[in-house]
Design a protein around this motif. Sequence first.
Motif, mmCIF file in Angstrom:
data_model
loop_
_atom_site.group_PDB
_atom_site.id
_atom_site.type_symbol
_atom_site.label_atom_id
_atom_site.label_comp_id
_atom_site.label_asym_id
_atom_site.label_seq_id
_atom_site.Cartn_x
_atom_site.Cartn_y
_atom_site.Cartn_z
ATOM 1 N N MET A 1 0.843 -1.188 0.000
ATOM 2 C CA MET A 1 0.000 0.000 0.000
ATOM 3 C C MET A 1 0.888 1.251 0.000
ATOM 4 O O MET A 1 1.817 1.378 0.787
ATOM 5 C CB MET A 1 -0.896 -0.023 1.232
ATOM 6 C CG MET A 1 -1.812 1.149 1.350
ATOM 7 S SD MET A 1 -2.877 0.929 2.793
ATOM 8 C CE MET A 1 -3.849 2.375 2.633
ATOM 9 N N ALA A 2 0.617 2.154 -0.878
ATOM 10 C CA ALA A 2 1.409 3.382 -0.991
ATOM 11 C C ALA A 2 1.059 4.351 0.126
ATOM 12 O O ALA A 2 -0.078 4.414 0.579
ATOM 13 C CB ALA A 2 1.158 4.033 -2.341
ATOM 14 N N ALA A 3 2.064 5.091 0.565
ATOM 15 C CA ALA A 3 1.842 6.114 1.587
ATOM 16 C C ALA A 3 0.955 7.211 1.008
ATOM 17 O O ALA A 3 1.008 7.519 -0.172
ATOM 18 C CB ALA A 3 3.176 6.695 2.035
ATOM 19 N N ASP A 4 0.123 7.786 1.862
ATOM 20 C CA ASP A 4 -0.748 8.863 1.385
ATOM 21 C C ASP A 4 -0.458 10.190 2.071
ATOM 22 O O ASP A 4 -1.114 11.184 1.806
ATOM 23 C CB ASP A 4 -2.220 8.492 1.551
ATOM 24 C CG ASP A 4 -2.615 8.233 2.997
ATOM 25 O OD1 ASP A 4 -1.728 8.241 3.870
ATOM 26 O OD2 ASP A 4 -3.809 8.020 3.244
ATOM 27 N N ARG A 5 0.558 10.199 2.937
ATOM 28 C CA ARG A 5 0.919 11.421 3.639
ATOM 29 C C ARG A 5 2.439 11.466 3.814
ATOM 30 O O ARG A 5 3.070 10.462 4.126
ATOM 31 C CB ARG A 5 0.223 11.459 4.996
ATOM 32 C CG ARG A 5 0.544 12.690 5.794
ATOM 33 C CD ARG A 5 -0.145 12.643 7.151
ATOM 34 N NE ARG A 5 0.411 13.638 8.023
ATOM 35 C CZ ARG A 5 -0.143 14.806 8.262
ATOM 36 N NH1 ARG A 5 -1.278 15.113 7.695
ATOM 37 N NH2 ARG A 5 0.423 15.663 9.068
ATOM 38 N N LEU A 6 2.980 12.648 3.617
ATOM 39 C CA LEU A 6 4.417 12.853 3.756
ATOM 40 C C LEU A 6 4.630 14.108 4.577
ATOM 41 O O LEU A 6 4.077 15.158 4.253
ATOM 42 C CB LEU A 6 5.046 13.014 2.362
ATOM 43 C CG LEU A 6 6.560 13.050 2.291
ATOM 44 C CD1 LEU A 6 7.106 11.633 2.431
ATOM 45 C CD2 LEU A 6 7.007 13.628 0.974
ATOM 46 N N ALA B 1 4.416 14.744 -5.625
ATOM 47 C CA ALA B 1 5.435 14.163 -6.500
ATOM 48 C C ALA B 1 6.376 13.255 -5.705
ATOM 49 O O ALA B 1 6.778 12.192 -6.186
ATOM 50 C CB ALA B 1 6.220 15.270 -7.202
ATOM 51 N N ALA B 2 6.725 13.659 -4.489
ATOM 52 C CA ALA B 2 7.601 12.845 -3.647
ATOM 53 C C ALA B 2 6.920 11.530 -3.262
ATOM 54 O O ALA B 2 7.573 10.484 -3.202
ATOM 55 C CB ALA B 2 8.015 13.626 -2.396
ATOM 56 N N LEU B 3 5.623 11.565 -3.008
ATOM 57 C CA LEU B 3 4.878 10.333 -2.724
ATOM 58 C C LEU B 3 4.901 9.402 -3.932
ATOM 59 O O LEU B 3 5.031 8.177 -3.781
ATOM 60 C CB LEU B 3 3.440 10.650 -2.314
ATOM 61 C CG LEU B 3 3.268 11.205 -0.903
ATOM 62 C CD1 LEU B 3 1.862 11.755 -0.709
ATOM 63 C CD2 LEU B 3 3.579 10.130 0.142
ATOM 64 N N SER B 4 4.797 9.969 -5.120
ATOM 65 C CA SER B 4 4.885 9.178 -6.348
ATOM 66 C C SER B 4 6.273 8.543 -6.473
ATOM 67 O O SER B 4 6.398 7.355 -6.791
ATOM 68 C CB SER B 4 4.586 10.066 -7.552
ATOM 69 O OG SER B 4 4.757 9.370 -8.754
ATOM 70 N N ALA B 5 7.313 9.327 -6.216
ATOM 71 C CA ALA B 5 8.686 8.813 -6.274
ATOM 72 C C ALA B 5 8.908 7.736 -5.211
ATOM 73 O O ALA B 5 9.582 6.731 -5.476
ATOM 74 C CB ALA B 5 9.682 9.955 -6.099
ATOM 75 N N LEU B 6 8.341 7.927 -4.037
ATOM 76 C CA LEU B 6 8.462 6.946 -2.962
ATOM 77 C C LEU B 6 7.806 5.629 -3.367
ATOM 78 O O LEU B 6 8.369 4.556 -3.145
ATOM 79 C CB LEU B 6 7.824 7.494 -1.683
ATOM 80 C CG LEU B 6 7.786 6.567 -0.471
ATOM 81 C CD1 LEU B 6 9.191 6.201 -0.018
ATOM 82 C CD2 LEU B 6 7.019 7.239 0.668
ATOM 83 N N ALA B 7 6.634 5.700 -3.971
ATOM 84 C CA ALA B 7 5.933 4.495 -4.415
ATOM 85 C C ALA B 7 6.724 3.772 -5.505
ATOM 86 O O ALA B 7 6.715 2.542 -5.581
ATOM 87 C CB ALA B 7 4.538 4.857 -4.918
ATOM 88 N N ARG B 8 7.430 4.539 -6.319
ATOM 89 C CA ARG B 8 8.210 3.973 -7.419
ATOM 90 C C ARG B 8 9.462 3.268 -6.919
ATOM 91 O O ARG B 8 9.827 2.211 -7.427
ATOM 92 C CB ARG B 8 8.573 5.093 -8.406
ATOM 93 C CG ARG B 8 9.365 4.656 -9.611
ATOM 94 C CD ARG B 8 9.589 5.759 -10.639
ATOM 95 N NE ARG B 8 9.709 7.122 -10.163
ATOM 96 C CZ ARG B 8 10.795 7.643 -9.619
ATOM 97 N NH1 ARG B 8 11.871 6.915 -9.445
ATOM 98 N NH2 ARG B 8 10.817 8.909 -9.231
ATOM 99 N N ASN B 9 10.130 3.841 -5.910
ATOM 100 C CA ASN B 9 11.402 3.269 -5.462
ATOM 101 C C ASN B 9 11.724 3.694 -4.035
ATOM 102 O O ASN B 9 12.532 4.593 -3.811
ATOM 103 C CB ASN B 9 12.530 3.687 -6.408
ATOM 104 C CG ASN B 9 13.804 2.927 -6.135
ATOM 105 O OD1 ASN B 9 13.872 2.084 -5.251
ATOM 106 N ND2 ASN B 9 14.836 3.230 -6.900
ATOM 107 N N ALA B 10 11.114 3.031 -3.077
ATOM 108 C CA ALA B 10 11.296 3.374 -1.662
ATOM 109 C C ALA B 10 12.676 3.000 -1.135
ATOM 110 O O ALA B 10 13.086 3.470 -0.071
ATOM 111 C CB ALA B 10 10.220 2.701 -0.815
#
Length: 90
Positions: free
Chosen positions: A1-6, A68-77
């Motif tokens: 599950m992807a993070a929804d808050r940063l 955008a950072a959440l998108s990058a995190l989901a792509r490559n944590a």
Amino acid sequence: MAADRLDIDNSTLLDNIDERQVEFNAEADGDEYEFAVQYDVLEALSGDEPDGDAIDTFNRFSDTIIEAALSALARNADAVPIVVSESDLE
């Protein structure tokens, strides 16, 4: 599950002029991550290339940068730092 808050730690904001990126630490789902937002992202958002004002530009567009950072995190944590590029902008 992807993070929804940063949550950005503003005390870690660093304008890395040599690497042409703004670096920062942030927390998502209880974990701490290192991020780097490329100047190209700041330029795409503001219409101007950063010229000594990258942190100000970052702060002006922080909501969009967080997405955008959440998108990058989901792509490559697992990356250190997690690089936020123009492709992460929606």
